[in-house]
Motif scaffolding. Sequence first.
Motif, PDB file in Angstrom:
ATOM      1  N   ILE A  49       0.848  -1.338   0.174  1.00 11.65           N
ATOM      2  CA  ILE A  49       0.127  -0.304   0.103  1.00 11.65           C
ATOM      3  C   ILE A  49       0.468   1.225   0.150  1.00 11.65           C
ATOM      4  O   ILE A  49       1.828   1.002   0.709  1.00 11.65           O
ATOM      5  CB  ILE A  49      -0.967  -0.173   0.993  1.00 11.65           C
ATOM      6  N   VAL A  50       0.777   1.878  -0.955  1.00  9.36           N
ATOM      7  CA  VAL A  50       1.148   4.024  -1.185  1.00  9.36           C
ATOM      8  C   VAL A  50       0.592   4.564  -0.520  1.00  9.36           C
ATOM      9  O   VAL A  50      -1.002   4.893  -1.176  1.00  9.36           O
ATOM     10  CB  VAL A  50       1.924   4.161  -2.503  1.00  9.36           C
ATOM     11  N   THR A  51       1.159   4.919   0.699  1.00 12.88           N
ATOM     12  CA  THR A  51       0.154   6.933   0.980  1.00 12.88           C
ATOM     13  C   THR A  51       0.714   7.413   1.048  1.00 12.88           C
ATOM     14  O   THR A  51       1.498   8.219   0.676  1.00 12.88           O
ATOM     15  CB  THR A  51      -0.577   5.554   2.612  1.00 12.88           C
ATOM     16  N   SER A  52      -0.223   8.231   0.689  1.00 10.79           N
ATOM     17  CA  SER A  52       0.075  10.058   1.146  1.00 10.79           C
ATOM     18  C   SER A  52      -0.511  10.314   2.222  1.00 10.79           C
ATOM     19  O   SER A  52      -1.656  10.855   2.249  1.00 10.79           O
ATOM     20  CB  SER A  52       0.002  10.838  -0.100  1.00 10.79           C
ATOM     21  N   GLN A  53       0.638  11.480   3.410  1.00  8.92           N
ATOM     22  CA  GLN A  53       0.210  12.257   4.017  1.00  8.92           C
ATOM     23  C   GLN A  53      -0.347  11.271   5.657  1.00  8.92           C
ATOM     24  O   GLN A  53      -0.256   9.979   5.168  1.00  8.92           O
ATOM     25  CB  GLN A  53      -0.664  12.884   3.728  1.00  8.92           C
ATOM     26  N   TYR A  54      -0.407  12.089   6.702  1.00  8.02           N
ATOM     27  CA  TYR A  54      -0.280  11.294   7.882  1.00  8.02           C
ATOM     28  C   TYR A  54      -1.874  10.876   8.228  1.00  8.02           C
ATOM     29  O   TYR A  54      -1.656   8.574   8.526  1.00  8.02           O
ATOM     30  CB  TYR A  54      -0.983  12.443   8.555  1.00  8.02           C
ATOM     31  N   ALA A  55      -2.845  10.911   7.351  1.00  3.76           N
ATOM     32  CA  ALA A  55      -3.941  10.332   8.043  1.00  3.76           C
ATOM     33  C   ALA A  55      -4.787   8.576   6.998  1.00  3.76           C
ATOM     34  O   ALA A  55      -4.682   8.492   8.143  1.00  3.76           O
ATOM     35  CB  ALA A  55      -5.597  11.215   7.614  1.00  3.76           C
ATOM     36  N   ALA A  56      -3.720   9.411   5.969  1.00  4.84           N
ATOM     37  CA  ALA A  56      -4.076   7.401   5.669  1.00  4.84           C
ATOM     38  C   ALA A  56      -2.994   6.805   5.539  1.00  4.84           C
ATOM     39  O   ALA A  56      -3.314   5.153   5.662  1.00  4.84           O
ATOM     40  CB  ALA A  56      -3.716   7.845   3.808  1.00  4.84           C
ATOM     41  N   ASP A 112      -3.800  16.938  12.628  1.00  7.29           N
ATOM     42  CA  ASP A 112      -2.744  16.053  12.922  1.00  7.29           C
ATOM     43  C   ASP A 112      -1.517  16.397  13.682  1.00  7.29           C
ATOM     44  O   ASP A 112      -0.943  17.157  13.300  1.00  7.29           O
ATOM     45  CB  ASP A 112      -2.250  16.974  11.277  1.00  7.29           C
ATOM     46  N   PRO A 113      -1.193  15.175  14.066  1.00  9.77           N
ATOM     47  CA  PRO A 113      -0.388  15.276  14.806  1.00  9.77           C
ATOM     48  C   PRO A 113       1.287  15.839  14.286  1.00  9.77           C
ATOM     49  O   PRO A 113       1.798  16.869  14.991  1.00  9.77           O
ATOM     50  CB  PRO A 113       0.365  14.081  15.146  1.00  9.77           C
ATOM     51  N   THR A 114       1.017  16.025  12.722  1.00 10.18           N
ATOM     52  CA  THR A 114       2.641  16.347  11.726  1.00 10.18           C
ATOM     53  C   THR A 114       2.754  17.717  11.716  1.00 10.18           C
ATOM     54  O   THR A 114       3.605  18.446  12.005  1.00 10.18           O
ATOM     55  CB  THR A 114       2.406  15.665  10.802  1.00 10.18           C
ATOM     56  N   ALA A 115       1.307  18.639  12.525  1.00  8.37           N
ATOM     57  CA  ALA A 115       1.555  19.370  12.391  1.00  8.37           C
ATOM     58  C   ALA A 115       2.230  20.328  13.109  1.00  8.37           C
ATOM     59  O   ALA A 115       2.481  21.870  13.097  1.00  8.37           O
ATOM     60  CB  ALA A 115      -0.269  20.145  12.345  1.00  8.37           C
ATOM     61  N   THR A 116       2.198  19.977  14.565  1.00  7.67           N
ATOM     62  CA  THR A 116       2.777  20.094  15.913  1.00  7.67           C
ATOM     63  C   THR A 116       4.020  20.247  15.459  1.00  7.67           C
ATOM     64  O   THR A 116       4.373  21.454  16.114  1.00  7.67           O
ATOM     65  CB  THR A 116       3.025  19.117  17.142  1.00  7.67           C
ATOM     66  N   PRO A 117       5.447  19.712  15.191  1.00  5.75           N
ATOM     67  CA  PRO A 117       6.156  20.252  14.789  1.00  5.75           C
ATOM     68  C   PRO A 117       6.445  20.917  13.805  1.00  5.75           C
ATOM     69  O   PRO A 117       7.799  22.067  13.919  1.00  5.75           O
ATOM     70  CB  PRO A 117       7.113  18.928  14.279  1.00  5.75           C
ATOM     71  N   MET A 118       5.349  20.662  12.827  1.00  7.29           N
ATOM     72  CA  MET A 118       5.630  22.188  11.971  1.00  7.29           C
ATOM     73  C   MET A 118       5.174  23.986  12.508  1.00  7.29           C
ATOM     74  O   MET A 118       5.586  24.592  12.642  1.00  7.29           O
ATOM     75  CB  MET A 118       4.761  22.032  10.839  1.00  7.29           C
ATOM     76  N   VAL A 119       4.143  23.697  13.891  1.00  7.03           N
ATOM     77  CA  VAL A 119       3.933  24.998  14.399  1.00  7.03           C
ATOM     78  C   VAL A 119       4.974  25.089  15.108  1.00  7.03           C
ATOM     79  O   VAL A 119       6.051  26.515  15.425  1.00  7.03           O
ATOM     80  CB  VAL A 119       2.572  24.506  15.107  1.00  7.03           C
ATOM     81  N   ALA A 120       5.716  24.265  15.989  1.00  5.86           N
ATOM     82  CA  ALA A 120       7.055  24.412  16.685  1.00  5.86           C
ATOM     83  C   ALA A 120       8.444  24.796  15.923  1.00  5.86           C
ATOM     84  O   ALA A 120       8.620  26.277  16.328  1.00  5.86           O
ATOM     85  CB  ALA A 120       7.522  23.056  17.548  1.00  5.86           C
ATOM     86  N   GLN A 121       8.095  24.488  14.992  1.00  9.82           N
ATOM     87  CA  GLN A 121       9.309  25.488  13.950  1.00  9.82           C
ATOM     88  C   GLN A 121       9.088  26.976  13.585  1.00  9.82           C
ATOM     89  O   GLN A 121      10.023  27.279  13.264  1.00  9.82           O
ATOM     90  CB  GLN A 121       9.473  24.247  12.291  1.00  9.82           C
ATOM     91  N   ALA A 122       7.879  27.154  13.011  1.00 11.46           N
ATOM     92  CA  ALA A 122       7.191  27.911  13.061  1.00 11.46           C
ATOM     93  C   ALA A 122       7.602  28.826  13.717  1.00 11.46           C
ATOM     94  O   ALA A 122       8.403  30.581  14.005  1.00 11.46           O
ATOM     95  CB  ALA A 122       6.174  27.892  11.708  1.00 11.46           C
ATOM     96  N   LEU A 123       7.032  28.690  15.228  1.00  9.28           N
ATOM     97  CA  LEU A 123       7.351  29.358  16.188  1.00  9.28           C
ATOM     98  C   LEU A 123       8.884  30.243  15.939  1.00  9.28           C
ATOM     99  O   LEU A 123       8.542  31.212  17.175  1.00  9.28           O
ATOM    100  CB  LEU A 123       6.816  29.172  17.333  1.00  9.28           C
TER     101      LEU A 123
END
Lengths: 364, 326
Positions: free
Chosen positions: B96-103, B176-187
């Motif tokens: 199975i090839v998935t894209s992004q977190y939810a899948a 989406d848990p992958t958003a957490t590090p993204m937000v941290a990096q932005a901050l």
Amino acid sequence: MSDGEPRGRLFRKYVVVLLVLVGGVLMASSLVELYFSYQETQRAIVRVERAKAVATAARIEQFMKDIERQIRETTQAASDDPGATRVGRSRMAFREGLGVALAEQRELDFLRLLRNVPAVTEISHLDVSGREQLRVSRLKFDAIGSQDDFSRAPVFLEARTGTYVSPVYLRNGSEPYVTLAVPVGTNAVEVTVAQINLKSVLKLIAQIEVGEGGYAYVVDSRGRLFAHSDARLVHQNRDLSEVPQVKSARSRGVAATSDDQGLVSVADGLQGTRVLATHAAIAPLGWLVFVERPLVDAYAPCARQSSGAPSSSCSVSVSRSWPASSSRAVWWRRFGRCRRGRRGSEPATSPIASTCGPGTSSKR
Amino acid sequence: MTSRRLAEAASVLAALLALVALEAGAQPARRVHSIGVLNEAWAASHPTVEGLKAGLRELGLEEGRNLKFDIRFTEGKLDAMPAAAMALAKAGVDLIVTSQYAATQAAKDATTRIPIVFTLLSDPEAAGIVANPARPEGNVTGVTSLQAELVGKRLEILKILVPSVRRAWVIHDASDPTATPMVAQALSAGPQLKLDLVPRGVLTPEDLALALRSVRPGDALLAPETSNLDIPTAILQTSLTARVPAVFTTALWVGHGGLVSYGPDYYAHGFQAASLVAKILRGARPSDVPVEGTDKIDLAVNLKTADLLGITVPRKILLRADAFRR
């Protein structure tokens, strides 16, 4: 009747003597042939392994040379421009203007380099005093005039006299990178520093076909592994400087030799099995490419030959054992192939494929 | 006499035919691999999937010849993901090839046996998809999109493009848990760029609408990677109607009118994933295939949108850009 007995004994004696003689001669010739065949197979395997190591080393060297050339082409040193000395009256003002112009030009050059050379992820410029004046990166912030001090760092000190190549380091635990720095200018030397992603080297190593159980790897100037046919081993970044074949290769220096002598050894492989190890050096970088095949695998044709099994594929057993009828056709085919191979393998370019061996053909 | 000869000839012919048939039977049957694809896309022809197909073709695996695809896209609906993943697992696909977190999470929940190759996943470690990317355990490996790592760079590009920006909204999918590090990096990038970052996690379309209504002229928007709630589309619309600059994760959005993007090229990303897929189809275990970072990161600029927003694109950006939209 009485004459018959001695005649019969004599006949038996003749038979025995004849059998012993013929058998002995056959045995001796078989042993001699076995010995030479063993030697030939070993040499053939070594030639192929070494050719693969040399070819891969050349490709890696070319890859790095191309990048180095493109980095060197980026720009000239601000304080080293001969035009600066030709201006009389407003030399200082001109120099300043030139400096600004060159700094702008350098930034554009760096941006162009990032576009043209995907392997470069970051490039920076250190001025005469070793302070960072410009950094352009794909992943991190760019910086203009950060003034970060590199004056005591090896990257600055060593690059002033020639190309500097750092030990290989891993990013995100699995991607090998190297720092390459080149001097800029001749009088007052500045330095251009680039971070290079070595994923392409991983791909080159993964493409080498070393038969079943064989593998290839590259160690950097410290003897640490950074590329291997098995991608899982890359992240371990193992220190192989004490592994006998690496140690001996490093102690010989990385000067390239065309002579194969001493470049091959039977040693313990990275997985603990006995291997036939050969290597090629990438002299300017101090890296070594190793190709190793399990000894058992490499000597399989001769081992099978000496066992005299019907499925043996070498000619020596032809005169002695006629194979079981079920495999006769297969046997003849193999025999034919083997004979052709042996005839063709004299100055062989791909001797393994033509010798009577197991699946050792090279995939291109 | 003649009839006996005929019979003999016929029997010889029959024997020969039988031999030929046996020989043919001994040839190994060509295996057709079946690949399941699971993503949040709006169509089966997502660029990542197209790149994957092209990459596999180059590696000797071609759709219709020795490969077939079972593509399930949920049109941005995350709640449809677990059922789609279960259906794929039941359909008996080889991989199975998935894209992004939810899948990826849904596929991981649906099977521990079928190998999973993820794409466009920002930080698999933070998302709990794999514990050790260099040596993934279990049946999951893939290519990361480095989205979290690139957030700082994305904001930097925004700042170069529009130096007057003082505040940037980081609107993201709160589930989406992958958003957490993204937000941290932005901050963490904010102070260096003199940007005031406002993270806003949204769970419903109402949350999203409310967040976007708070955007004022002079602000900027940072789009997330997710398709959930169709956040990037909403950001794009707000960007164009309220005339505020927005920076996206991939060139796809610039093609639709987004101002600028910096991130993985979806097609190249799929192409890269193909080598991992091929390795696994040819016998490697997913745990033998380390997680890779995306190879190709593109900067795309929409010059028409720049005009609309009254932005003069500086030379630095023009030189760096891999794609333009005029």
